[in-house]
Scaffold this motif. Structure first.
Motif, short mmCIF file in Angstrom:
data_model
loop_
_atom_site.label_atom_id
_atom_site.label_comp_id
_atom_site.label_asym_id
_atom_site.label_seq_id
_atom_site.Cartn_x
_atom_site.Cartn_y
_atom_site.Cartn_z
N LYS A 1 0.83 -1.21 0.00
CA LYS A 1 0.00 0.00 0.00
C LYS A 1 0.86 1.26 0.00
CE LYS A 1 -3.96 -1.88 2.46
NZ LYS A 1 -3.30 -2.94 3.25
N ASN A 2 1.97 1.16 0.72
CA ASN A 2 2.81 2.35 0.83
C ASN A 2 3.97 2.36 -0.16
OD1 ASN A 2 1.21 3.00 3.04
ND2 ASN A 2 2.43 1.63 4.32
N ARG A 3 3.93 1.46 -1.12
CA ARG A 3 5.07 1.36 -2.04
C ARG A 3 4.63 1.72 -3.46
NH1 ARG A 3 8.12 -4.09 -0.17
NH2 ARG A 3 9.15 -3.73 -2.16
N PRO A 4 5.59 2.10 -4.29
CA PRO A 4 5.23 2.62 -5.61
C PRO A 4 5.03 1.54 -6.68
CG PRO A 4 7.57 2.83 -5.29
CD PRO A 4 7.04 2.15 -4.07
N GLU A 5 4.65 0.33 -6.29
CA GLU A 5 4.57 -0.74 -7.29
C GLU A 5 3.16 -1.13 -7.64
OE1 GLU A 5 6.48 -2.39 -4.40
OE2 GLU A 5 8.40 -1.51 -4.93
N LYS A 6 2.24 -0.21 -7.43
CA LYS A 6 0.83 -0.50 -7.68
C LYS A 6 0.57 -0.91 -9.13
CE LYS A 6 -1.65 0.44 -4.01
NZ LYS A 6 -2.93 0.25 -3.48
N ASP A 7 1.38 -0.36 -10.05
CA ASP A 7 1.18 -0.69 -11.47
C ASP A 7 1.27 -2.20 -11.68
OD1 ASP A 7 3.94 -0.41 -10.78
OD2 ASP A 7 4.46 -0.46 -12.90
N CYS A 8 2.26 -2.84 -11.07
CA CYS A 8 2.42 -4.29 -11.24
C CYS A 8 1.24 -5.03 -10.62
CB CYS A 8 3.71 -4.76 -10.58
SG CYS A 8 5.18 -4.23 -11.46
N GLN A 9 0.86 -4.57 -9.45
CA GLN A 9 -0.25 -5.21 -8.74
C GLN A 9 -1.52 -5.15 -9.60
OE1 GLN A 9 -0.80 -3.46 -4.90
NE2 GLN A 9 -2.48 -4.84 -4.42
N ARG A 10 -1.79 -3.97 -10.13
CA ARG A 10 -3.00 -3.80 -10.96
C ARG A 10 -2.90 -4.62 -12.24
NH1 ARG A 10 -3.27 1.75 -9.05
NH2 ARG A 10 -1.78 2.33 -10.65
N PHE A 11 -1.72 -4.67 -12.81
CA PHE A 11 -1.51 -5.42 -14.04
C PHE A 11 -1.86 -6.90 -13.82
CE2 PHE A 11 0.73 -7.83 -17.20
CZ PHE A 11 0.65 -7.06 -18.35
N ILE A 12 -1.36 -7.44 -12.73
CA ILE A 12 -1.59 -8.87 -12.44
C ILE A 12 -3.07 -9.12 -12.17
CG2 ILE A 12 -1.05 -10.78 -10.85
CD1 ILE A 12 1.72 -9.40 -10.43
N GLU A 13 -3.66 -8.24 -11.36
CA GLU A 13 -5.09 -8.41 -11.04
C GLU A 13 -5.95 -8.44 -12.30
OE1 GLU A 13 -6.40 -9.38 -8.30
OE2 GLU A 13 -4.33 -9.35 -7.58
N ALA A 14 -5.66 -7.52 -13.21
CA ALA A 14 -6.48 -7.39 -14.42
C ALA A 14 -6.36 -8.60 -15.33
CB ALA A 14 -6.07 -6.13 -15.18
N ARG A 15 -5.28 -9.38 -15.15
CA ARG A 15 -5.07 -10.51 -16.06
C ARG A 15 -5.01 -11.84 -15.34
NH1 ARG A 15 -3.06 -6.07 -17.60
NH2 ARG A 15 -2.99 -5.43 -19.78
#
Ligand code: GN1
Ligand code: MG
Length: 359
Positions: A170-184
């Motif tokens: 939550k406090n780290r700047p890697e949300k893009d990866c998290q969202r990418f994985i969730e979406a796929r």
């Protein structure tokens, strides 16, 4: 733990050991080029004990596969040979569980980290086809699986979720990866469910046919060998094809500084498949062909998740030179997935046209 020089001395007489220098860019094991006092060369390797927890099985598999391939290849490709210790042992286990071994050196060759042209692509496809054809009649039950669940994408996704639950993303700047994985996340089950339905061909496969594991002749674009046989295991042809394609078609390589540079190259895709189909097209069942494009996407997605999970875990599995390297590597694989998504239709048409022209 032994030094490389001490380890080399287990296989050849210590006074024969002349020069030892680090070789290659593997993410897991350590490799050295050993020059003997007589000028001859050998490859010394140390298997990573965190990854290969049963090195005896790895060594047994390698013996089995190299012996089998030498009979099948009839000189069409070079196969490395393991050099035993004077006591006849092919691996020497160190105090930390890592395993040292010595291999013959395949001379007049070079390694590439990414491809430069379509001829090279055809060549690695041809060699992968030759490799699969050579192993098609080797009973997979004779092999130990060195890495159970290695390409079990749903399990890899589950491990990622477990790791994520323990990290403070939550406090780290890697949300893009998290969202990418969730979406796929559905992508993770594509090969697995086709396999469960018996649609995909299984046999002994290489397990890691990335570009850097093909040896090219030093003065031409001919491939002379497919090396790095630690991962040979029972698996899907599409594990290898998908992995080879995600690596070969990324002409910028796996370690660029900017993920935007990771584009999936359609010409290279066609080249690899032309080479492969010419040698081993008949091994591919309709289900394999149907899932071929998806396999490259799944393997890039899976590797991206593996890199990202390791980043969250503090870089325990893949070697890194700096802290954020596995995060960057993950973003590069995810960019490749995106690039494949954008070209899905063209890639499918390419497979269809190659399938039609080959039987
Ligand atoms: C690792 O050891 P190396 O670098 O050939 C990894 C492969 C990955 C590859 C990505 C045992 O291979 O699965 O695709 O990095 N090998 C293992 O570069 O995990
Ligand atoms: Mg490897």
């Amino acid at each position: 733990m032994m030094t490389p020089r001490e380890a080399a001395g287990c296989f050849v007489s210590p006074d024969q050991v002349d020069i030892l220098e680090p070789l290659g860019s593997g993410n897991i094991n350590d490799t050295w080029l050993l020059q003997l006092t007589g000028g001859e060369k050998r490859i010394l390797q140390r298997l990573n004990p965190v990854v290969f927890t049963e090195p005896e099985g790895v060594i047994r598999n390698m013996r089995l596969v190299t012996t089998h391939l030498r009979e099948r290849f009839h000189g069409l490709a070079a196969v490395c040979t393991m050099v035993p210790t004077p006591e006849g042992k092919y691996g020497v286990v160190d105090t930390d569980g890592s395993c040292w071994r010595l291999l013959t050196y395949i001379g007049h060759t070079r390694c590439l980290n990414s491809l430069h042209n379509k001829d090279q692509a055809r060549e690695i496809g041809r060699m992968l086809g030759l490799f699969h054809r050579g192993l098609a009649d080797l009973d997979p039950h004779l092999l130990t699986d060195p890495l159970p669940g290695f390409h079990d994408t749903p399990a890899i996704l589950a491990r990622y979720h477990a790791r994520l639950a323990r990290s403070e993303l939550k406090n780290r700047p890697e949300k893009d990866c998290q969202r990418f994985i969730e979406a796929r996340s559905e992508l993770a089950t594509v090969l697995d469910s086709a396999d469960r339905q018996g649609k995909l061909s299984r046999q002994v496969v290489h397990g890691d046919p990335k570009v850097a594991n093909f040896l090219f002749a030093e003065d031409s674009d001919t491939v002379v060998s497919l090396i790095d046989l630690d991962t040979v295991r029972p698996g899907l042809l599409l594990h290898d094809l998908g992995d080879c394609l995600r690596s070969a078609c990324n002409r910028a390589g796996e370690e660029v500084n900017d993920p935007e540079m990771a584009l999936f190259d359609r010409q290279i895709f066609r080249g690899v498949l032309e080479g492969y189909f010419a040698r081993a097209g008949s091994l591919l069942q309709p289900g394999d062909r149907e899932h071929l494009v998806a396999s490259a996407r799944v393997l890039a997605f899976e590797l991206g998740i593996r890199f990202f999970t390791d980043h969250l875990a503090g870089n325990r599995y893949f070697k890194v030179q700096y802290e954020q390297q596995n995060l960057l590597r993950a973003r590069i694989q995810f960019a490749l997935v995106r690039s494949m998504e954008e070209q899905e239709q063209d890639l499918r048409e390419c497979v269809a046209s190659l399938s039609a022209s080959c039987i």
